[in-house]
Design a protein around this motif. Structure first.
Motif, PDB file in Angstrom:
ATOM      1  N   GLU A  58       0.862  -1.186   0.000  1.00 38.10           N
ATOM      2  CA  GLU A  58       0.000   0.000   0.000  1.00 38.10           C
ATOM      3  C   GLU A  58       0.894   1.229   0.000  1.00 38.10           C
ATOM      4  OE1 GLU A  58      -2.633  -0.098   3.287  1.00 38.10           O
ATOM      5  OE2 GLU A  58      -3.511  -2.038   2.767  1.00 38.10           O
ATOM      6  N   PRO A  59       0.728   2.143  -0.947  1.00 41.43           N
ATOM      7  CA  PRO A  59       1.627   3.301  -1.048  1.00 41.43           C
ATOM      8  C   PRO A  59       1.586   4.184   0.197  1.00 41.43           C
ATOM      9  CG  PRO A  59       0.341   3.041  -3.052  1.00 41.43           C
ATOM     10  CD  PRO A  59      -0.255   2.098  -2.053  1.00 41.43           C
ATOM     11  N   ALA A  60       2.755   4.557   0.676  1.00 42.38           N
ATOM     12  CA  ALA A  60       2.886   5.515   1.771  1.00 42.38           C
ATOM     13  C   ALA A  60       2.860   6.931   1.202  1.00 42.38           C
ATOM     14  CB  ALA A  60       4.199   5.266   2.512  1.00 42.38           C
ATOM     15  N   PRO A  61       2.660   7.931   2.054  1.00 40.58           N
ATOM     16  CA  PRO A  61       2.702   9.318   1.566  1.00 40.58           C
ATOM     17  C   PRO A  61       4.076   9.666   0.990  1.00 40.58           C
ATOM     18  CG  PRO A  61       1.778   9.199   3.783  1.00 40.58           C
ATOM     19  CD  PRO A  61       2.350   7.855   3.488  1.00 40.58           C
ATOM     20  N   ARG A  62       4.078  10.499  -0.036  1.00 39.20           N
ATOM     21  CA  ARG A  62       5.319  10.988  -0.624  1.00 39.20           C
ATOM     22  C   ARG A  62       5.451  12.486  -0.357  1.00 39.20           C
ATOM     23  NH1 ARG A  62       5.088   5.973  -1.451  1.00 39.20           N
ATOM     24  NH2 ARG A  62       6.356   4.940  -3.040  1.00 39.20           N
ATOM     25  N   LEU A  63       6.612  12.888   0.149  1.00 39.18           N
ATOM     26  CA  LEU A  63       6.847  14.305   0.403  1.00 39.18           C
ATOM     27  C   LEU A  63       6.715  15.113  -0.878  1.00 39.18           C
ATOM     28  CD1 LEU A  63       9.918  13.960   2.791  1.00 39.18           C
ATOM     29  CD2 LEU A  63       7.634  14.771   3.431  1.00 39.18           C
ATOM     30  N   ALA A  64       7.191  14.537  -1.980  1.00 36.93           N
ATOM     31  CA  ALA A  64       7.129  15.250  -3.259  1.00 36.93           C
ATOM     32  C   ALA A  64       5.694  15.504  -3.696  1.00 36.93           C
ATOM     33  CB  ALA A  64       7.871  14.462  -4.330  1.00 36.93           C
ATOM     34  N   PRO A  87       7.610  -4.409   8.812  1.00 40.81           N
ATOM     35  CA  PRO A  87       7.405  -3.575   7.621  1.00 40.81           C
ATOM     36  C   PRO A  87       6.181  -3.991   6.813  1.00 40.81           C
ATOM     37  CG  PRO A  87       9.698  -4.246   7.817  1.00 40.81           C
ATOM     38  CD  PRO A  87       8.932  -5.054   8.806  1.00 40.81           C
ATOM     39  N   ARG A  88       5.631  -3.011   6.083  1.00 43.19           N
ATOM     40  CA  ARG A  88       4.452  -3.262   5.240  1.00 43.19           C
ATOM     41  C   ARG A  88       4.856  -3.719   3.840  1.00 43.19           C
ATOM     42  NH1 ARG A  88       0.798   2.061   5.977  1.00 43.19           N
ATOM     43  NH2 ARG A  88       2.710   2.994   5.127  1.00 43.19           N
ATOM     44  N   GLY A  89       6.044  -4.210   3.711  1.00 41.52           N
ATOM     45  CA  GLY A  89       6.516  -4.697   2.418  1.00 41.52           C
ATOM     46  C   GLY A  89       8.030  -4.631   2.362  1.00 41.52           C
ATOM     47  N   GLY A  90       8.576  -5.013   1.223  1.00 40.76           N
ATOM     48  CA  GLY A  90      10.010  -4.918   1.028  1.00 40.76           C
ATOM     49  C   GLY A  90      10.779  -6.098   1.576  1.00 40.76           C
ATOM     50  N   MET A  91      12.110  -5.935   1.589  1.00 43.71           N
ATOM     51  CA  MET A  91      13.004  -7.037   1.958  1.00 43.71           C
ATOM     52  C   MET A  91      13.749  -6.813   3.257  1.00 43.71           C
ATOM     53  SD  MET A  91      16.096  -6.301  -0.783  1.00 43.71           S
ATOM     54  CE  MET A  91      15.034  -5.731  -2.116  1.00 43.71           C
ATOM     55  N   LEU A  92      13.661  -5.605   3.845  1.00 43.67           N
ATOM     56  CA  LEU A  92      14.523  -5.251   4.968  1.00 43.67           C
ATOM     57  C   LEU A  92      13.804  -5.363   6.306  1.00 43.67           C
ATOM     58  CD1 LEU A  92      16.245  -2.128   3.394  1.00 43.67           C
ATOM     59  CD2 LEU A  92      16.983  -4.517   3.315  1.00 43.67           C
ATOM     60  N   LEU A  93      14.544  -5.872   7.293  1.00 48.21           N
ATOM     61  CA  LEU A  93      14.004  -6.096   8.634  1.00 48.21           C
ATOM     62  C   LEU A  93      15.044  -5.614   9.645  1.00 48.21           C
ATOM     63  CD1 LEU A  93      11.574  -7.397  10.134  1.00 48.21           C
ATOM     64  CD2 LEU A  93      12.862  -9.539  10.129  1.00 48.21           C
ATOM     65  N   TRP A  94      14.658  -4.666  10.484  1.00 48.05           N
ATOM     66  CA  TRP A  94      15.535  -4.069  11.485  1.00 48.05           C
ATOM     67  C   TRP A  94      15.203  -4.689  12.844  1.00 48.05           C
ATOM     68  CZ3 TRP A  94      19.855  -1.462  11.585  1.00 48.05           C
ATOM     69  CH2 TRP A  94      20.179  -0.557  12.600  1.00 48.05           C
ATOM     70  N   CYS A  95      16.187  -5.316  13.461  1.00 48.23           N
ATOM     71  CA  CYS A  95      15.913  -6.124  14.653  1.00 48.23           C
ATOM     72  C   CYS A  95      16.824  -5.771  15.826  1.00 48.23           C
ATOM     73  CB  CYS A  95      16.105  -7.611  14.335  1.00 48.23           C
ATOM     74  SG  CYS A  95      14.936  -8.260  13.139  1.00 48.23           S
ATOM     75  N   ARG A  96      16.275  -5.952  17.014  1.00 45.72           N
ATOM     76  CA  ARG A  96      17.053  -5.785  18.253  1.00 45.72           C
ATOM     77  C   ARG A  96      17.572  -7.141  18.700  1.00 45.72           C
ATOM     78  NH1 ARG A  96      17.817  -2.037  22.215  1.00 45.72           N
ATOM     79  NH2 ARG A  96      18.402  -2.872  24.246  1.00 45.72           N
ATOM     80  N   LEU A  97      18.847  -7.197  19.026  1.00 38.93           N
ATOM     81  CA  LEU A  97      19.475  -8.430  19.482  1.00 38.93           C
ATOM     82  C   LEU A  97      19.183  -8.650  20.967  1.00 38.93           C
ATOM     83  CD1 LEU A  97      22.938  -7.968  17.715  1.00 38.93           C
ATOM     84  CD2 LEU A  97      21.053  -9.432  16.977  1.00 38.93           C
ATOM     85  N   PRO A  98      19.416  -9.862  21.483  1.00 35.91           N
ATOM     86  CA  PRO A  98      19.218 -10.103  22.914  1.00 35.91           C
ATOM     87  C   PRO A  98      20.077  -9.160  23.758  1.00 35.91           C
ATOM     88  CG  PRO A  98      19.525 -12.170  21.734  1.00 35.91           C
ATOM     89  CD  PRO A  98      19.817 -11.084  20.761  1.00 35.91           C
TER      90      PRO A  98
END
Length: 463
Positions: free
Chosen positions: A284-290, A388-399
């Motif tokens: 689903e498209p997010a807002p674009r600043l442009a 994330p709502r799509g894509g390939m990247l996942l930002w995670c917190r380690l133990p």
């Protein structure tokens, strides 16, 4: 290092960053002692040693000056010396040079088998039948007009109204940012980035000798209160960010945050570069600043390296008309003509119905991989910062107590390239985070190595 060595290193870094060019006068012994919070005798000793090395020279009654010609620009010497595990340039080299046997959950691109190879081969065959000018001539500085027309229509789907003449093709998204930095900032200007953000932003801004200030990123965009404080305190010239599927967090800008950013930008005369390289990966498209700004203070850029092929090297800049005119001159000065064959290939791929079908299937495949990867990471007590709502990247917190840089070092010994958090953090405050590419996490050995690395650290901490 000793205090004397620290003072010497500080001067070397200023020279490497060209803050002290050839012939420039060094700070006085008294003032640099205050800057370094050390004694005047320590600075005298450091200056004498640097003079003995021939890096600086003393002029009786005048002080110390940088000797010799301007040193070649060495990005690795600008700023504090980083361990290889968290040095963005070194991590990039490792990922790009890795052989087929290396596993790369830390890289930022799809596996080759996930790319539209059949469509690329059809496009190559069609291109081989093109006329000679397509195969051999320089491209227009603006780039292939039919592709720019198609991009205009695609941008319109995101609410960005832009004419064909307001779009200039580039050889990549990275080249687009490089041209815009040449166009919009001077050495010493302040640039705002997100923390964390795409690590190559750091490297590019180093190359342009910009003063980089970071603002913490939240699941809805930059922390707006701290963003406002940064604008007031540092008077930045530029802000570089992603609005959709931010790298590395995968978060998306909220409409409220977008409006507040643009109001602040107008108040402080701030230009914004909006990197939209992951546009086609959104469900689903997010807002674009442009779209909100109408390309007044916002420049919108994109690329097809992630969705079609990194080998084609085709991106674009969408900006106000008077800025495009200035960028054309820069484009001619730095690369003369564009990549015409790459543009023709991208045009063929986008016009062919198979591209949309490919992206539909790819989004489904990535969603499945995202779920699988989250499940396997949670089993190791590695928790997503957001989903994330799509894509390939996942930002995670380690133990708790686990250092991402140590995980990265251990991984390299085992043939796995990880992306520790501080690679993405200007403030170096993300040592307990790591970015994962879910498309590159299909091999179970990745999770075995992660488990081993965590166990090794935990054992060392308890010893």
């Amino acid at each position: 290092m000793t205090r004397v060595e620290q003072v010497m290193q500080a001067i070397r870094q200023r020279i490497a960053a060209r803050l002290l060019p050839s012939g420039a006068k060094l700070p006085s012994i008294r003032s640099f002692a205050e800057i370094m919070a050390t004694s005047k005798s320590t600075v005298v000793d450091a200056y004498d040693r640097l003079a003995a090395e021939g890096l600086i020279q003393s002029r009786r009654g005048s002080g110390f000056f940088v000797a010799g010609h301007l040193a070649p620009l060495t990005l690795a010497e600008i700023g504090p010396k980083l361990d290889h595990a968290i040095d963005p340039l070194w991590v990039s080299r490792t990922s790009l040079d890795a052989n087929d046997g290396m596993l790369k959950p830390g890289c930022g691109w799809l596996p080759a088998s996930w790319m539209p190879e059949d469509g690329i081969r059809r496009a190559l065959r069609a291109l081989a039948r093109s006329n000679s000018s397509t195969l051999t001539d320089y491209a227009s500085p603006l780039g292939l007009q039919p592709l720019r027309q198609l991009l205009s229509r695609r941008l319109g789907e995101h609410g960005i109204e832009v004419s064909t003449n307001q779009i200039m093709l580039t050889d990549s998204g990275t080249q687009a940012i490089d041209l815009l930095c040449r166009f919009l900032i001077e050495p010493g200007d302040t640039v705002i980035v997100d923390d964390p953000c795409y690590f190559n932003f750091h490297a590019l801004l180093k190359a342009h000798r910009a003063n980089v200030v970071s603002v913490p990123y939240t699941p809805n965009g930059p922390d707006i209160e701290l963003f406002a404080q940064a604008l007031k305190s540092h008077c930045p010239r530029l802000y570089i960010s992603n609005s959709a599927l931010q790298n590395p967090t995968g978060a998306a800008l909220s409409p409220l945050t977008a409006h507040r950013i643009l109001k602040l930008a107008e108040l402080h005369n701030l230009s914004i570069v909006e990197d939209d390289i992951f546009a086609d990966f959104e469900h689903e498209p997010a807002p674009r600043l442009a779209a909100f700004d109408g390309l007044n203070q916002v420049v919108h850029i994109g690329s097809f390296s992630k969705s079609i092929s990194a080998s084609l090297r085709c991106g674009f800049i969408a900006a106000r008309q008077d800025w495009i005119n200035g960028l054309i001159d820069l484009r001619i000065a730095t690369s003369f003509g564009g990549n015409r064959m790459g543009a023709e290939l991208v045009l063929f791929m986008l016009k062919e119905g198979g591209y949309r079908k490919h992206m539909d299937g790819l989004r489904t495949q990535l969603a499945r991989s995202m779920g699988d990867t989250i499940t396997r990471l949670k089993a190791l007590d590695i928790v997503p910062w957001n989903e994330p709502r799509g894509g390939m990247l996942l930002w995670c917190r380690l133990p708790d107590g686990i250092d991402a840089a140590e995980i990265a070092k251990y991984g390299l010994e085992k043939g796995v390239v990880f992306a520790p958090g501080n690679v993405f953090s200007q403030s170096q405050t993300a040592n307990s985070y790591m970015r994962f590419n879910v498309a590159q996490c299909g091999n179970s050995r990745i999770f075995d190595v992660l488990s081993e690395a965590i166990a090794v650290q935990a054992t060392s901490a308890n010893a």
